[in-house]
Design a protein around this motif. Structure first.
Motif, PDB file in Angstrom:
ATOM      1  N   TYR A 132       0.814  -1.210   0.058  1.00  0.00           N
ATOM      2  CA  TYR A 132      -0.072   0.091   0.146  1.00  0.00           C
ATOM      3  C   TYR A 132       0.900   1.268  -0.078  1.00  0.00           C
ATOM      4  O   TYR A 132       1.662   1.417   0.795  1.00  0.00           O
ATOM      5  N   PHE A 133       0.687   1.966  -0.936  1.00  0.00           N
ATOM      6  CA  PHE A 133       1.368   3.288  -0.978  1.00  0.00           C
ATOM      7  C   PHE A 133       0.558   4.558  -0.755  1.00  0.00           C
ATOM      8  O   PHE A 133      -0.640   4.578  -1.062  1.00  0.00           O
ATOM      9  N   ASN A 134       0.556   5.106   0.575  1.00  0.00           N
ATOM     10  CA  ASN A 134      -0.087   6.472   0.918  1.00  0.00           C
ATOM     11  C   ASN A 134      -0.030   7.446  -0.408  1.00  0.00           C
ATOM     12  O   ASN A 134       0.897   7.360  -1.324  1.00  0.00           O
ATOM     13  N   GLU A 135      -0.777   8.600  -0.103  1.00  0.00           N
ATOM     14  CA  GLU A 135      -0.835   9.433  -1.380  1.00  0.00           C
ATOM     15  C   GLU A 135       0.665  10.275  -1.334  1.00  0.00           C
ATOM     16  O   GLU A 135       0.996  10.440  -2.615  1.00  0.00           O
ATOM     17  N   HIS A 136       1.292  10.439  -0.403  1.00  0.00           N
ATOM     18  CA  HIS A 136       2.508  11.234  -0.494  1.00  0.00           C
ATOM     19  C   HIS A 136       3.796  10.292  -1.353  1.00  0.00           C
ATOM     20  O   HIS A 136       4.716  10.548  -1.817  1.00  0.00           O
ATOM     21  N   ALA A 137       3.637   8.886  -0.841  1.00  0.00           N
ATOM     22  CA  ALA A 137       4.511   8.038  -1.455  1.00  0.00           C
ATOM     23  C   ALA A 137       4.288   7.845  -2.895  1.00  0.00           C
ATOM     24  O   ALA A 137       4.969   7.673  -3.951  1.00  0.00           O
ATOM     25  N   LYS A 138       2.977   8.131  -3.389  1.00  0.00           N
ATOM     26  CA  LYS A 138       2.601   7.823  -4.915  1.00  0.00           C
ATOM     27  C   LYS A 138       3.130   9.290  -5.643  1.00  0.00           C
ATOM     28  O   LYS A 138       3.621   8.912  -6.814  1.00  0.00           O
ATOM     29  N   LEU A 139       2.702  10.565  -4.936  1.00  0.00           N
ATOM     30  CA  LEU A 139       3.296  11.704  -5.479  1.00  0.00           C
ATOM     31  C   LEU A 139       5.033  11.496  -5.612  1.00  0.00           C
ATOM     32  O   LEU A 139       5.571  12.077  -6.686  1.00  0.00           O
ATOM     33  N   LEU A 140       5.651  11.029  -4.591  1.00  0.00           N
ATOM     34  CA  LEU A 140       7.146  10.915  -4.716  1.00  0.00           C
ATOM     35  C   LEU A 140       7.494  10.117  -5.824  1.00  0.00           C
ATOM     36  O   LEU A 140       8.632  10.363  -6.298  1.00  0.00           O
ATOM     37  N   ARG A 141       7.092   8.739  -5.828  1.00  0.00           N
ATOM     38  CA  ARG A 141       7.601   7.886  -6.696  1.00  0.00           C
ATOM     39  C   ARG A 141       6.563   7.104  -7.642  1.00  0.00           C
ATOM     40  O   ARG A 141       6.144   6.172  -7.271  1.00  0.00           O
ATOM     41  N   PRO A 142       5.923   8.040  -8.449  1.00  0.00           N
ATOM     42  CA  PRO A 142       4.706   7.782  -9.239  1.00  0.00           C
ATOM     43  C   PRO A 142       5.171   6.576 -10.224  1.00  0.00           C
ATOM     44  O   PRO A 142       4.219   5.684 -10.548  1.00  0.00           O
ATOM     45  N   ASP A 143       6.385   6.312 -10.571  1.00  0.00           N
ATOM     46  CA  ASP A 143       6.976   5.351 -11.300  1.00  0.00           C
ATOM     47  C   ASP A 143       6.654   3.963 -10.693  1.00  0.00           C
ATOM     48  O   ASP A 143       6.424   3.208 -11.066  1.00  0.00           O
ATOM     49  N   LEU A 144       7.442   3.973  -9.386  1.00  0.00           N
ATOM     50  CA  LEU A 144       7.399   2.864  -8.494  1.00  0.00           C
ATOM     51  C   LEU A 144       5.946   2.353  -8.406  1.00  0.00           C
ATOM     52  O   LEU A 144       5.598   1.076  -8.373  1.00  0.00           O
ATOM     53  N   PHE A 145       4.949   3.548  -7.907  1.00  0.00           N
ATOM     54  CA  PHE A 145       3.588   3.068  -7.585  1.00  0.00           C
ATOM     55  C   PHE A 145       3.167   2.394  -8.796  1.00  0.00           C
ATOM     56  O   PHE A 145       2.408   1.448  -8.698  1.00  0.00           O
ATOM     57  N   GLN A 146       3.204   2.899 -10.014  1.00  0.00           N
ATOM     58  CA  GLN A 146       2.652   2.463 -11.341  1.00  0.00           C
ATOM     59  C   GLN A 146       3.093   1.132 -11.508  1.00  0.00           C
ATOM     60  O   GLN A 146       2.359   0.223 -12.299  1.00  0.00           O
ATOM     61  N   LYS A 147       4.564   0.771 -11.354  1.00  0.00           N
ATOM     62  CA  LYS A 147       5.166  -0.450 -11.493  1.00  0.00           C
ATOM     63  C   LYS A 147       4.307  -1.585 -10.750  1.00  0.00           C
ATOM     64  O   LYS A 147       3.932  -2.439 -11.203  1.00  0.00           O
ATOM     65  N   TYR A 148       4.159  -1.184  -9.576  1.00  0.00           N
ATOM     66  CA  TYR A 148       3.654  -2.250  -8.619  1.00  0.00           C
ATOM     67  C   TYR A 148       1.954  -2.285  -8.819  1.00  0.00           C
ATOM     68  O   TYR A 148       1.265  -3.546  -8.511  1.00  0.00           O
ATOM     69  N   LYS A 149       1.406  -1.106  -9.256  1.00  0.00           N
ATOM     70  CA  LYS A 149      -0.022  -1.248  -9.677  1.00  0.00           C
ATOM     71  C   LYS A 149      -0.241  -2.148 -10.927  1.00  0.00           C
ATOM     72  O   LYS A 149      -1.201  -2.944 -10.879  1.00  0.00           O
ATOM     73  N   ASN A 150       0.470  -1.982 -11.823  1.00  0.00           N
ATOM     74  CA  ASN A 150       0.524  -2.774 -13.136  1.00  0.00           C
ATOM     75  C   ASN A 150       0.784  -4.278 -12.665  1.00  0.00           C
ATOM     76  O   ASN A 150      -0.022  -5.106 -13.386  1.00  0.00           O
ATOM     77  N   LEU A 151       1.742  -4.502 -11.754  1.00  0.00           N
ATOM     78  CA  LEU A 151       2.006  -6.112 -11.349  1.00  0.00           C
ATOM     79  C   LEU A 151       0.683  -6.599 -11.041  1.00  0.00           C
ATOM     80  O   LEU A 151       0.253  -7.696 -10.842  1.00  0.00           O
ATOM     81  N   SER A 152       0.002  -5.874  -9.941  1.00  0.00           N
ATOM     82  CA  SER A 152      -0.937  -6.212  -9.444  1.00  0.00           C
ATOM     83  C   SER A 152      -2.263  -6.489 -10.192  1.00  0.00           C
ATOM     84  O   SER A 152      -3.177  -7.383  -9.876  1.00  0.00           O
ATOM     85  N   ASN A 153      -2.275  -5.953 -11.114  1.00  0.00           N
ATOM     86  CA  ASN A 153      -3.556  -6.187 -12.217  1.00  0.00           C
ATOM     87  C   ASN A 153      -3.278  -7.412 -13.129  1.00  0.00           C
ATOM     88  O   ASN A 153      -4.120  -8.039 -13.695  1.00  0.00           O
ATOM     89  N   LYS A 154      -2.084  -8.068 -13.070  1.00  0.00           N
ATOM     90  CA  LYS A 154      -1.883  -9.326 -13.737  1.00  0.00           C
ATOM     91  C   LYS A 154      -2.411 -10.376 -13.063  1.00  0.00           C
ATOM     92  O   LYS A 154      -2.803 -10.500 -11.683  1.00  0.00           O
ATOM     93  N   ASN A 155      -2.706 -11.626 -13.680  1.00  0.00           N
ATOM     94  CA  ASN A 155      -3.425 -12.632 -13.102  1.00  0.00           C
ATOM     95  C   ASN A 155      -2.355 -13.615 -12.045  1.00  0.00           C
ATOM     96  O   ASN A 155      -2.448 -14.599 -11.771  1.00  0.00           O
TER      97      ASN A 155
END
Length: 187
Positions: A132-155
């Motif tokens: 879980y990324f809080n909003e401040h973590a998402k803003l600081l590292r949007p690339d990292l957040f997006q990377k793990y969000k994309n991985l979580s969307n896989k089966n």
């Protein structure tokens, strides 16, 4: 209880650090399942298996006669509550926090083996984890957040096998290993 009592102190101590890693271990989810959870969670969650022909589903197991599956469900309900509580607290912190929850091992409640490695089954080792990324973590590292969000969307379910690499990635640590195969070819 520990986390609630010391959360603000933990955040305060870590305010001066650019990067920190805090690790907590709890006994919730370990047998006896209701021993390490709050009193209000020590009741049956739904009695689902008590309404079924348990022997037809699980065979001749004293595990179900002793109501162990319902007790395990109670512990999991407590863990779910605890994770939600932590996330709600982390949402309010005005600094970037990435929360990773994982168990130290799996349980095999349907086979009455708990995590007895001498009677190993797959679910004892395939342990998913939550990030879980809080909003401040998402803003600081949007690339990292997006990377793990994309991985979580896989089966695929990420398990403890990927955890060390995930933590190193979160801390921006790169491990370089020599390529012994390439060295042999070049020499």
């Amino acid at each position: 209880k520990f986390f609630n009592e010391y959360f603000n102190e933990i955040v305060k101590v870590n305010q001066n650090n650019d990067i920190s890693l805090n690790v907590f271990h709890a006994y919730a989810g370990h047998g006896p399942y209701r021993k390490f959870i709050g009193e209000k969670f020590r009741k049956n969650v739904d009695n689902f298996y008590l309404k079924k022909d348990r022997e037809a589903i699980f065979g001749e197991s004293t595990f179900f006669i002793n109501n162990q599956l319902e007790q395990y469900d109670s512990a999991i309900s407590y863990i779910d509550f605890s994770i939600s509580n932590v996330i709600e607290k982390i949402k309010l912190v005005k600094k970037p926090i990435v929360f990773i929850y994982f168990s130290d091992h799996g349980e095999s409640p349907f086979t009455a083996r708990g995590h007895d490695s001498s009677r190993f089954v797959n679910e004892m080792a395939r342990i998913p984890f939550l990030i879980y990324f809080n909003e401040h973590a998402k803003l600081l590292r949007p690339d990292l957040f997006q990377k793990y969000k994309n991985l979580s969307n896989k089966n695929n379910t990420s398990t403890l096998e990927q955890l060390p690499a995930t933590i190193l990635d979160m801390l921006n640590i790169e491990i370089k290993t020599p390529n012994f195969f390439a060295d042999k070819i070049l020499n």
